[in-house]
Design a protein around this motif. Structure first.
Motif, mmCIF file in Angstrom:
data_model
loop_
_atom_site.group_PDB
_atom_site.id
_atom_site.type_symbol
_atom_site.label_atom_id
_atom_site.label_comp_id
_atom_site.label_asym_id
_atom_site.label_seq_id
_atom_site.Cartn_x
_atom_site.Cartn_y
_atom_site.Cartn_z
ATOM 1 N N PRO A 45 0.831 -1.218 0.000
ATOM 2 C CA PRO A 45 0.000 0.000 0.000
ATOM 3 C C PRO A 45 0.856 1.255 0.000
ATOM 4 O O PRO A 45 2.002 1.248 0.444
ATOM 5 N N THR A 46 0.280 2.342 -0.490
ATOM 6 C CA THR A 46 0.999 3.606 -0.504
ATOM 7 C C THR A 46 1.243 4.096 0.925
ATOM 8 O O THR A 46 2.203 4.810 1.165
ATOM 9 N N TYR A 47 0.373 3.733 1.839
ATOM 10 C CA TYR A 47 0.604 3.980 3.259
ATOM 11 C C TYR A 47 -0.239 3.002 4.057
ATOM 12 O O TYR A 47 -1.262 2.507 3.578
ATOM 13 N N THR A 48 0.208 2.692 5.273
ATOM 14 C CA THR A 48 -0.512 1.757 6.129
ATOM 15 C C THR A 48 -1.898 2.309 6.396
ATOM 16 O O THR A 48 -2.048 3.466 6.750
ATOM 17 N N GLY A 49 -2.893 1.490 6.200
ATOM 18 C CA GLY A 49 -4.267 1.913 6.431
ATOM 19 C C GLY A 49 -4.934 2.522 5.215
ATOM 20 O O GLY A 49 -6.029 3.063 5.319
ATOM 21 N N ASP A 71 -8.521 -18.663 -8.501
ATOM 22 C CA ASP A 71 -8.095 -18.960 -7.129
ATOM 23 C C ASP A 71 -6.803 -18.236 -6.754
ATOM 24 O O ASP A 71 -6.004 -18.708 -5.944
ATOM 25 N N ALA A 72 -6.589 -17.075 -7.288
ATOM 26 C CA ALA A 72 -5.364 -16.304 -7.040
ATOM 27 C C ALA A 72 -5.283 -15.847 -5.587
ATOM 28 O O ALA A 72 -6.290 -15.630 -4.922
ATOM 29 N N GLU A 73 -4.059 -15.707 -5.132
ATOM 30 C CA GLU A 73 -3.792 -15.195 -3.789
ATOM 31 C C GLU A 73 -3.174 -13.805 -3.921
ATOM 32 O O GLU A 73 -2.293 -13.592 -4.745
ATOM 33 N N VAL A 74 -3.649 -12.870 -3.102
ATOM 34 C CA VAL A 74 -3.099 -11.525 -3.085
ATOM 35 C C VAL A 74 -2.478 -11.300 -1.710
ATOM 36 O O VAL A 74 -3.160 -11.362 -0.700
ATOM 37 N N ARG A 75 -1.168 -11.062 -1.709
ATOM 38 C CA ARG A 75 -0.434 -10.825 -0.468
ATOM 39 C C ARG A 75 -0.105 -9.345 -0.346
ATOM 40 O O ARG A 75 0.323 -8.721 -1.320
ATOM 41 N N THR A 76 -0.257 -8.822 0.849
ATOM 42 C CA THR A 76 0.104 -7.439 1.122
ATOM 43 C C THR A 76 1.351 -7.435 1.994
ATOM 44 O O THR A 76 1.371 -8.082 3.037
ATOM 45 N N VAL A 77 2.381 -6.740 1.546
ATOM 46 C CA VAL A 77 3.613 -6.609 2.320
ATOM 47 C C VAL A 77 3.868 -5.134 2.610
ATOM 48 O O VAL A 77 3.549 -4.274 1.790
ATOM 49 N N HIS A 78 4.409 -4.870 3.787
ATOM 50 C CA HIS A 78 4.652 -3.489 4.201
ATOM 51 C C HIS A 78 6.139 -3.139 4.266
ATOM 52 O O HIS A 78 6.488 -2.000 4.552
ATOM 53 N N SER A 79 6.972 -4.116 4.002
ATOM 54 C CA SER A 79 8.407 -3.880 4.073
ATOM 55 C C SER A 79 9.073 -4.417 2.816
ATOM 56 O O SER A 79 8.846 -5.575 2.465
ATOM 57 N N ARG A 134 -3.110 20.624 3.531
ATOM 58 C CA ARG A 134 -2.314 19.393 3.572
ATOM 59 C C ARG A 134 -3.172 18.195 3.181
ATOM 60 O O ARG A 134 -2.670 17.147 2.853
ATOM 61 N N PHE A 135 -4.485 18.374 3.198
ATOM 62 C CA PHE A 135 -5.409 17.288 2.897
ATOM 63 C C PHE A 135 -6.162 17.593 1.614
ATOM 64 O O PHE A 135 -6.807 18.633 1.505
ATOM 65 N N GLY A 136 -6.065 16.678 0.651
ATOM 66 C CA GLY A 136 -6.715 16.851 -0.641
ATOM 67 C C GLY A 136 -7.911 15.940 -0.778
ATOM 68 O O GLY A 136 -8.548 15.550 0.208
ATOM 69 N N SER A 137 -8.204 15.557 -2.010
ATOM 70 C CA SER A 137 -9.380 14.738 -2.292
ATOM 71 C C SER A 137 -9.246 13.314 -1.763
ATOM 72 O O SER A 137 -10.243 12.628 -1.580
ATOM 73 N N THR A 138 -8.020 12.855 -1.521
ATOM 74 C CA THR A 138 -7.774 11.582 -0.847
ATOM 75 C C THR A 138 -6.645 11.815 0.161
ATOM 76 O O THR A 138 -5.945 12.828 0.095
ATOM 77 N N ALA A 139 -6.455 10.875 1.066
ATOM 78 C CA ALA A 139 -5.454 11.042 2.126
ATOM 79 C C ALA A 139 -4.027 11.139 1.591
ATOM 80 O O ALA A 139 -3.156 11.699 2.247
ATOM 81 N N CYS A 140 -3.793 10.634 0.390
ATOM 82 C CA CYS A 140 -2.432 10.647 -0.152
ATOM 83 C C CYS A 140 -2.145 11.883 -1.007
ATOM 84 O O CYS A 140 -1.103 11.988 -1.618
#
Length: 159
Positions: A45-49, A71-79, A134-140
């Protein structure tokens, strides 16, 4: 026939619909087990959460099911953590064309944190801009305005 990698790379970011998850660097890997045919996709993700991740996972599964991999698997990694440096040149161009100022590449090798003194307007190219919020149309994204052409625009926050 579309490969699993091509199908996943074409998934559009649900918050910034002009770029794909590959353009943004969210897509880390698409691997297919030759023996079982099962596809495993790794994303960051672009940022946690990030609230868009559930939609991105569902869109990846839908894209893979459409090309014969239900039957694909989607893994999320943060590091390592996602960085705006992972945005491709094509992604930066698409953001700018859509009126979203892409962040400048960060410096590598650690050290000082780059400070954004000016963001060029994606419409007229002027560096005479100011941050409105500092805050736009989305958090990023943050909301900016061009002093030259008076147009407001989003700026993708550098992370």
């Amino acid at each position: 026939m579309t490969s699993p990698g091509e199908a996943v790379a074409a998934v559009v970011d649900p918050e910034i619909r002009v770029v794909t998850i590959a353009d943004l660097g969210i897509l880390r890997a698409v691997e297919e087990d030759r023996a079982t045919g099962r596809v495993v996709v790794t994303i960051t993700p672009t940022y946690t959460g990030c609230p868009a991740m559930d939609v991105i996972r569902a869109d990846i599964r839908r894209a893979l099911a459409a090309v014969g991999h239900p039957d694909a698997e989607v893994r999320t990694v943060h590091s390592p953590a996602w960085s705006t440096d992972w945005i491709s040149e094509a992604g930066r161009a698409k953001l700018a064309a859509a009126g979203i100022a892409p962040p400048a590449p960060a410096t590598s090798g650690g050290g000082a944190v780059p400070l954004t003194l000016a963001v060029r307007c994606p419409r007229c190219g002027s560096p005479e801009t100011e941050q409105i919020s500092r805050f736009g149309s989305t958090a990023c994204k943050a909301l900016w305005r061009c002093r030259s052409c008076s147009e407001p625009f989003d700026h993708l926050k550098a992370l």
